[in-house]
Every structure is written in C-alpha cells, then in structure tokens.
Design an enzyme around this catalytic site. Sequence first.
Site, mmCIF file in Angstrom:
data_model
loop_
_atom_site.group_PDB
_atom_site.id
_atom_site.type_symbol
_atom_site.label_atom_id
_atom_site.label_comp_id
_atom_site.label_asym_id
_atom_site.label_seq_id
_atom_site.Cartn_x
_atom_site.Cartn_y
_atom_site.Cartn_z
ATOM 1 N N HIS A 1 -7.130 -0.551 5.959
ATOM 2 C CA HIS A 1 -6.056 0.274 6.542
ATOM 3 C C HIS A 1 -5.861 1.482 5.626
ATOM 4 C CE1 HIS A 1 -2.238 1.685 8.031
ATOM 5 N NE2 HIS A 1 -1.608 1.326 6.936
ATOM 6 N N HIS B 1 2.429 3.774 1.955
ATOM 7 C CA HIS B 1 2.749 3.820 3.392
ATOM 8 C C HIS B 1 2.735 5.253 3.922
ATOM 9 C CE1 HIS B 1 4.152 -0.308 2.893
ATOM 10 N NE2 HIS B 1 4.771 0.105 1.812
ATOM 11 N N ASP C 1 4.232 5.716 7.156
ATOM 12 C CA ASP C 1 5.202 5.737 8.262
ATOM 13 C C ASP C 1 6.642 5.558 7.808
ATOM 14 O OD1 ASP C 1 4.853 3.175 7.439
ATOM 15 O OD2 ASP C 1 4.576 2.327 9.435
ATOM 16 N N HIS D 1 0.858 -1.190 0.000
ATOM 17 C CA HIS D 1 0.000 0.000 0.000
ATOM 18 C C HIS D 1 0.891 1.236 0.000
ATOM 19 C CE1 HIS D 1 0.971 -0.740 4.206
ATOM 20 N NE2 HIS D 1 0.608 0.479 4.530
ATOM 21 N N HIS E 1 4.663 -4.843 9.652
ATOM 22 C CA HIS E 1 5.343 -4.268 10.817
ATOM 23 C C HIS E 1 5.191 -5.207 12.005
ATOM 24 C CE1 HIS E 1 5.633 -0.231 9.073
ATOM 25 N NE2 HIS E 1 4.371 -0.359 8.684
#
Lengths: 233, 233
Positions: free
Chosen positions: B112, B59, B61, B57, B170
């Site tokens: 998400h 991201h 972060d 995806h 993660h």
Amino acid sequence: MIFRQLFDTESSTYTYLIGDPLSRQAVLIDPVLEQVERDLRRVSELGLKLTHVLDTHVHADHVTASGVLRERTGCEVVGGDGGAPCANRHVKHGDTLRVGALSFQVLATPGHTDDSVSYLLGDRVFTGDALLVRSNGRTDFQNGNAGQLHDSITRVLFALPDDTLVFPGHDYQGHTATSIAEEKQHNPRLAGKSREDFIQVMENLRLPNPKKIHLAVPANRECGRLPSTPPSP
Amino acid sequence: MIFRQLFDTESSTYTYLIGDPLSRQAVLIDPVLEQVERDLRRVSELGLKLTHVLDTHVHADHVTASGVLRERTGCEVVGGDGGAPCANRHVKHGDTLRVGALSFQVLATPGHTDDSVSYLLGDRVFTGDALLVRSNGRTDFQNGNAGQLHDSITRVLFALPDDTLVFPGHDYQGHTATSIAEEKQHNPRLAGKSREDFIQVMENLRLPNPKKIHLAVPANRECGRLPSTPPSP
C-alpha cells in the site's frame, strides 16, 4: 465464540453477530433493515446458521430487519416482554436463551422504553439504548421513564462485574465498547450524581423526535413491516 | 489486555487503544489528529499511561496525532522502516515492541505504501491499510506496488493462524474486524485469484486521489505538524 460488531452509518446503530463455533448456530442483535444483505452475507461466509434475532427493544430511530431475516432464514424473533407483538418469543428478567453452547441471560432494563432488555453473555453485555458509552438512551417517548432507567442502570447493569464489557446499541463519537467500571466512574450523567440529578437532566434534554419515529415504531411492532401508507406524523 | 477500538467518522479511520492492565502502559495505533482530545480522555479515564504511538504507515487520507500526543504525554512515536523521519523509532520485520507485559511483533507488509507494517499481538493483528475487511489498501501512490502488496498479504498475513482476528485501518461499510480465514476465503480480490489478477485489478481501479493527500503526506512525515503554508496540489 464468533463475534462481529457491525455498524449502520445512517442510524449509528450497532448490530452484533454472535455465533457458537461448534453448533454454528448464531444470533443477530438489533439488525437494521437496510443492512440485511450485508449481514446475511457475513452469516453465510462465516458458515453460520441464523437461529435467532434479538431486538433489545422496539426502536424509534431505525427499522429492524427481524421480520425479513425470519422470512429469509426461518429464525426466531425474540423481544422483551411487552415489546413487538410480532416476536416469536417475549423474554423477561431472569430468562435464559440458549443458542448452541451459548447462553444469553436476559436482564430487564426498562426506562428508555418499557420493553427494553439487555442480554448478558459471559463477560459481555449488550445494553441496547439503556446504557451507551458515557451516555444513555433518552426517556421521553414509548413509555420511557427517567427514574426507571436510572434504576435499570444502577441496580441491574452496575451490579455486573466491573470488567464486564458493555456493547451499546448506538454510538455517535466513534466508540465501539466500554465497561461497567468505566461507566460507573465516568458516565457524566451517573458518576457522582443522584437519581434526582439524573431525572432532572433527562427531563430537560428537549431533543427533537427521531426523524423516523412515526414510521419506525409501528413498523418495528410488526418486525419491520413497513406500512403501505406511512402514518402522518 | 485493555482494548478499545475507536473510529473517526470523517476519514473512516480506526484507532486502537491497547493497554497492559498491570503496568498500565498503553499504545495508540493510528491515532487521528482531530480525535486527540477524545483519545487522551479515554487513556486517562482508563487509568493508563500512553507510552507509544504506533503508525502503521505514513497516511495519505488523514493527519496523524502522533506528534501532538508525543508533546502532550512524552510518548515515543514508532513507525515502519523508511517511514516518517520524525519517529523516535523505526521498526522492521521481526522486531518486537514491548509495552509493559504486551509484546507486539512487527510484520513488514509493504505494498500500500513502502513503509507499511502490521503489528501482531497474540491472536490479533493490526494491518493498517494492507488488509481491510474484504478489501485492501490502494497501491497507486507513495511507492505503492500491487505485486508487493499481494506478497505481503498472501505470504505474511495469510501465514498467520486462520483464527487470527484482523483489525483494519479503515472500513467504509460498518465492519469492525475480520479474520485471516475469512479473508483467505472471501476477500473478492484474493480468494481464488492469482497474483496477476490482483495486480490487474489494482492497476485499473483509477480512484481519485484522497482529498487530503497533499496536506497529509508531508504533515505525517513530520508526525502531524501541519505546514504553515499548505503545499499547492
């Protein structure tokens, strides 16, 4: 085989939970004291019964969870010959440790410490601090010996099949595993280097002692029992 | 199959290097910009040729290494439908991605973010931030939607065989993998909880935004090209 690799961020230690799917018996290799609750929860959630804790050696950089796990589960603590006196069983090169249908073969791999062993399980070997990803454990305390470590790596571990997966006791760069072939070809201290080169590199590392060494070594010789008065450094 | 799980300590991101031993073609799933040199070295040392980067995806972060890797290797960048416009190919549910003899099956797992996909390879699924070990990705930005994420996890991922190994995007507690069975039984937000319970938990997390979100999202939409003037937060 049930297999879970677990990491302790503070000490950069890998712990391995390995279970036999039929008998549900399981081992933890190199569990860390601060992670007891996490690791016991994983054992329980996977429907496993912890029967053995295997320490690859008496650690200097973290405290083992072996004693607490033995108290909590009744498991047996296994260490290398000449290692922690508190262990229920001391294994030596050529020994086999059976856990349900799993059969761990003991390889003596001294040099990082004099009691260091690796455990071979099928095509996976758990090398503790003898062989790390593109590195190896230091040899400047606990009767460490650079020449002996070179022999352990090149004559014992590198004699395994090339595609054997190597699961180390630590990593500091985000690697989780390597293989015998990779380390033969790409370990910067070993590939294309002589035994003498290796000894020279190891004897000139001049690393500071691990922060916890004065606490961890005596505690680990007693399976993680912390001294009531910490020894002075 | 050649398989290496790699970790970026700063963002706690897992990257996966997966290669076909015959054709030597390989993919990196979710590579991190700061780890480009490490990851390219591993590709080279394993004698692989990077043909694809798969981002699960866009991201928020960390910044993807996809663009730099494409420049350095000529690989193709693959993202989910509606994801980074810079990708060479956008995949949707049911698509198959062939890499040598390896066949990745695309599963749409939005919630998400709206572009989130998982990649199924045999008995392993790479879930990005949809499903984590005993957790799941947050749903409060990038068109996240808690109800949609619940559906993705329970109807798509939990429809996989129980012993499918789940490799997350993660982890923050030292876990490297889990299984569909484990998450069905022990994920605290899902096991024994209704869709409404899940939505309520997710809508009340009140987490601070990821530190890099204002930099990472626009950069990741351009395959990791950092803006010359960072946008103001």
